[in-house]
Write a protein that holds these residues in place. Structure first.
Motif, short mmCIF file in Angstrom:
data_model
loop_
_atom_site.label_atom_id
_atom_site.label_comp_id
_atom_site.label_asym_id
_atom_site.label_seq_id
_atom_site.Cartn_x
_atom_site.Cartn_y
_atom_site.Cartn_z
N PHE A 167 6.00 5.79 15.70
CA PHE A 167 5.08 5.42 14.78
C PHE A 167 4.41 4.18 14.96
O PHE A 167 5.38 3.00 15.29
CB PHE A 167 5.05 5.71 13.30
N ASN B 182 0.61 -1.11 -0.10
CA ASN B 182 0.08 0.01 -0.02
C ASN B 182 1.35 1.09 -0.01
O ASN B 182 0.51 2.59 -0.30
CB ASN B 182 -1.16 0.07 1.52
N CYS C 219 -3.26 1.00 6.77
CA CYS C 219 -3.20 0.82 8.02
C CYS C 219 -3.60 1.91 8.82
O CYS C 219 -4.38 1.53 10.28
CB CYS C 219 -1.96 -0.20 8.63
N THR C 220 -3.74 3.29 8.52
CA THR C 220 -4.34 4.68 9.57
C THR C 220 -5.35 4.72 8.66
O THR C 220 -5.81 5.88 9.50
CB THR C 220 -3.23 5.29 9.70
C1 UN1 Z 1 0.32 6.87 6.65
O1 UN1 Z 1 -0.74 6.85 7.06
O2 UN1 Z 1 0.50 8.29 5.91
O3 UN1 Z 1 0.60 0.39 6.40
C2 UN1 Z 1 0.98 5.98 6.47
C3 UN1 Z 1 -0.31 1.57 6.46
C4 UN1 Z 1 1.24 2.42 7.83
C5 UN1 Z 1 1.88 3.66 6.75
C6 UN1 Z 1 0.41 4.53 7.01
N1 UN1 Z 1 2.49 1.19 7.62
O4 UN1 Z 1 -0.84 2.18 5.55
#
Ligand code: UN1
Length: 489
Positions: free
Chosen positions: A452, A153, A284-285
């Motif tokens: 993070f 992603n 993931c966010t």
């Molecule tokens: C973001 O929120 O811009 O796999 C990055 C993912 C996360 C990264 C999100 N580890 O979507």
């Protein structure tokens, strides 16, 4: 029609064809269009990559940190110069819009710059000693060979935020990207290679999912960093932990946005739309749950439904497109099944819901979907991560109920709270159990200099980025330092 690009693996500084089965990355907006093609790596290539990294790790660890940093800074400049071209390749291979694709390439460059510059910052610490004539010093050393397993992603930014700190702090890397986005992986490895990374310090293997296990089970592995699905993450993490190998796994999220009655509703609408639908919800966010205060719910949800239905969905490389496809057919099917199950379980469809007919049916498109869940009956779409453009909504009768609903998840990666009341915001900071909390901005987004990672089942092991990355990619030696004579004053 753009020519198909040949995929190769980087092993010991040399680009090589694979010896495994065929691998093709195709454009998820037009699946018949091949973006890149080649042969996967196989077991013997894993062995050679691990051997190359093992042979290179001492030399790289002994290279002055400043010189390691210069390589990362040169790679950042290469990405910046080619951001438009790579952004287009990213959009063609992964399906996010051109703007997001180019933005991601620049973000990867920013990450490389952060860690490149960090090579000239503090390398450890000095503490006072309780004993006369002694100083206590803490130095840091790289772990050695790091296995890096990355998802589809963010084909270049997530690899950069793992590989850049691994390299900056003196480790060698064996990297397996998601097999759906091998071209962008090659582009990052090319940038680092052209920037002067010594042979063997970074090895790229394009291979099947099972290659993650081969890397983790390899006797030469000294650390593993993973981002991806919860199932794969737990399996790799348990294998690594079972061997005593440090592991960091970033996994699922079911991130809530809470909109309280006193929020700036226009701001909240803008941000919820971005959080739920940018990258087709494949972060993931991403915002996949929305909790709206009863008093404002009716108008807010009507407007949200309208905005979701009006999103320009289509070819991500076309100007004006706001949302592209999801990554592949398997994702399209499982996300659509999740929507169908929610509807069968009684959800009200405020936008989307149905598969596309017509032109978009040929690609892996899912309509931006908003589903309102009634009452507090258990609903799969509320608890299970679909990793697509699907937002499930509940109304809350009080701020406390809204916060409780936000915490009603096994995951705890990120959340967003919309309010103009400082007292409410401060108490929510204490109450919402997440690794990343946005007050009045969307649930996605991450900066390289701050931690993070998630709470609860969203992650396993230490967080990523900033100081946390330095902690993970190094181990410390505490040195009790005295002069060499008996004359202690
Ligand atoms: C973001 O929120 O811009 O796999 C990055 C993912 C996360 C990264 C999100 N580890 O979507």
């Amino acid at each position: 029609m753009t020519a198909t690009i040949q995929l190769r693996h980087l092993i010991n500084g040399v680009w090589k064809d694979g010896t495994g089965s065929a691998v093709t990355s195709s454009n998820p907006a037009r699946p018949t269009e091949t973006v890149a093609h080649g042969l996967q790596a196989s077991g013997s290539e894993v062995d050679r990559a691990m051997a190359a990294a093992t042979a290179a790790k001492h030399g790289w660890a002994r290279t002055p940190a400043h010189e390691r940093g210069l390589v990362l800074l040169r790679a950042a400049a290469i990405l910046e110069q080619s951001a438009a071209a790579l952004g287009l390749e990213l959009a063609r291979e992964e399906g996010k819009t051109l703007t997001e694709g180019e933005g991601e390439v620049l973000r990867a460059a920013q990450i490389l710059r952060y860690y490149g510059n960090d090579c000239d910052r503090a390398a450890g610490g000095i503490y006072s000693s309780p004993r006369r004539g002694e100083t206590i010093m803490v130095t840091r050393k790289p772990l050695g060979v790091i296995g890096v397993v990355t998802p589809f992603n963010f084909p270049i930014a997530i690899p950069a935020w793992k590989i850049a700190p691994a390299l900056a702090y003196g480790n060698a890397v064996v990297w397996k990207p998601a097999s759906t986005v091998p071209l962008l992986a090659m582009r990052l490895a090319e940038a680092l290679n052209s920037a002067g990374l010594p042979a063997g310090v970074l090895n790229l293997l394009i291979g099947p999912g099972s290659m993650g296990s081969s890397i983790v089970e390899h006797p030469e592995l000294d650390g593993l960093t993973f981002t991806g699905s919860t199932g794969v993450g737990r399996s790799l993490a348990s294998k690594a932990a079972g061997r005593g190998v440090p592991v960091q796994a970033e996994m699922g999220g079911k991130n809530a946005s809470i909109v309280l009655a006193d929020a700036d509703l226009d701001l909240a609408l803008d941000q919820v739309m971005l959080g739920a639908f940018r990258s087709s919800g494949q972060k993931c966010t991403a915002t996949s749950r929305l909790i709206v205060a009863d008093e404002i719910a009716e108008d807010f949800l009507t407007e949200l439904g309208k905005r979701a239905a009006a999103l320009a969905v289509g070819d991500p490389t076309a100007p004006g497109t706001q949302m592209g496809p999801v990554i592949n057919e398997a994702a399209r099917i499982s996300i659509q099944q999740g929507i169908d199950t929610a509807v069968a379980q009684g959800a009200d469809v405020l936008a989307g819901g149905n598969p596309y007919a017509g032109d978009l049916a040929a690609g892996y498109f899912i309509a931006p979907t908003v589903l309102e869940l009634q009452g507090h009956r258990s609903q799969d779409v509320w608890s299970q991560e679909l990793f697509g453009p699907v937002l499930s909504v509940r109304r809350a009768g009080s701020t406390q109920e809204a916060l409780d609903l936000a915490n009603d998840s096994e995951f705890g990666l990120s959340a967003a709270l919309f309010t103009q009341d400082l007292t409410t915001a401060l108490s929510a900071i204490d109450e919402i159990d997440v690794g990343i909390l946005h007050v009045n901005s969307e649930s996605a987004g991450a900066d390289p200099h701050v931690p993070f990672g998630g709470a609860k089942k969203s992650g396993y092991g230490p967080k990523e980025q900033g100081e946390a990355a330095k902690e993970f990619f190094t181990h410390s030696t505490t040195v009790y330092l005295r002069g060499g004579t008996n004359a202690r004053t």
